[in-house]
Design an enzyme around this catalytic site. Sequence first.
Site, mmCIF file in Angstrom:
data_model
loop_
_atom_site.group_PDB
_atom_site.id
_atom_site.type_symbol
_atom_site.label_atom_id
_atom_site.label_comp_id
_atom_site.label_asym_id
_atom_site.label_seq_id
_atom_site.Cartn_x
_atom_site.Cartn_y
_atom_site.Cartn_z
ATOM 1 N N TYR A 1 0.910 -0.959 0.197
ATOM 2 C CA TYR A 1 -0.142 0.597 -0.236
ATOM 3 C C TYR A 1 0.894 1.415 -0.063
ATOM 4 C CZ TYR A 1 1.349 1.259 4.509
ATOM 5 O OH TYR A 1 1.521 1.818 5.832
ATOM 6 N N LEU B 1 6.453 5.769 -0.980
ATOM 7 C CA LEU B 1 6.158 6.493 1.236
ATOM 8 C C LEU B 1 6.289 4.921 1.474
ATOM 9 C CD1 LEU B 1 6.426 8.963 1.911
ATOM 10 C CD2 LEU B 1 3.990 9.083 1.689
ATOM 11 N N ALA B 2 7.348 4.953 2.126
ATOM 12 C CA ALA B 2 7.891 3.965 2.834
ATOM 13 C C ALA B 2 7.984 5.168 4.671
ATOM 14 C CB ALA B 2 9.214 3.388 2.436
ATOM 15 N N HIS B 3 7.387 4.646 5.082
ATOM 16 C CA HIS B 3 7.654 5.143 6.792
ATOM 17 C C HIS B 3 6.621 3.740 7.962
ATOM 18 C CE1 HIS B 3 3.218 4.448 5.140
ATOM 19 N NE2 HIS B 3 2.694 4.541 6.304
ATOM 20 N N ALA B 4 6.604 4.232 8.779
ATOM 21 C CA ALA B 4 6.554 3.159 9.990
ATOM 22 C C ALA B 4 6.079 4.234 11.018
ATOM 23 C CB ALA B 4 7.919 2.250 10.669
#
Length: 173
Positions: free
Chosen positions: A55, A64-67
């Site tokens: 996603y 859009l890599a994030h945590a």
Amino acid sequence: MTHPPLPDEAIVLGAHVDDWRAAVREAGRALVRSGSTASGYADRMIGVIEEFGAYVVIAPGLALAHARPGPDVRREGLSVVTLAEPVPFGHPHNDPVRIVVGLAVANAEEHVARVARLANAFNDSGIVGRMARAETTDEVRSLLGFESAEGAEGAEGSESTERAEGSDGEAEA
């Protein structure tokens, strides 16, 4: 709400990676270099994708890599990694990815708002292609609507200081 800082250390141009995990690790290393996160943040970004799927690939060619915020986030920050060769993330429509943007936020209240604001920066359908071809860190910042790096004097601040070279395994974590 303004964007987090995007210093030269957080931009990698033309990275050579083998797969999506290596691309996300590259974005994580750039966040570490900029002082935004500790090294474990990249593993958490990868874990999010492994758990919830691709996603994070929010537009054709763009991840859009994030945590979520955590103790490994020192301060909010962004990283931008352009890839020498696109890699698949497993998204049915938006693969392969040419650009990985890493995002770190310090608190949960800002997390969703920051993700949405950053995604809006890519509303122009041509921006991914232009960014993938960017040759300088200032060009990347300009495409995202940022000022040039603070303290960048003359040509030194506008050169692609973080051009990735061949994959020698040294940078893999």
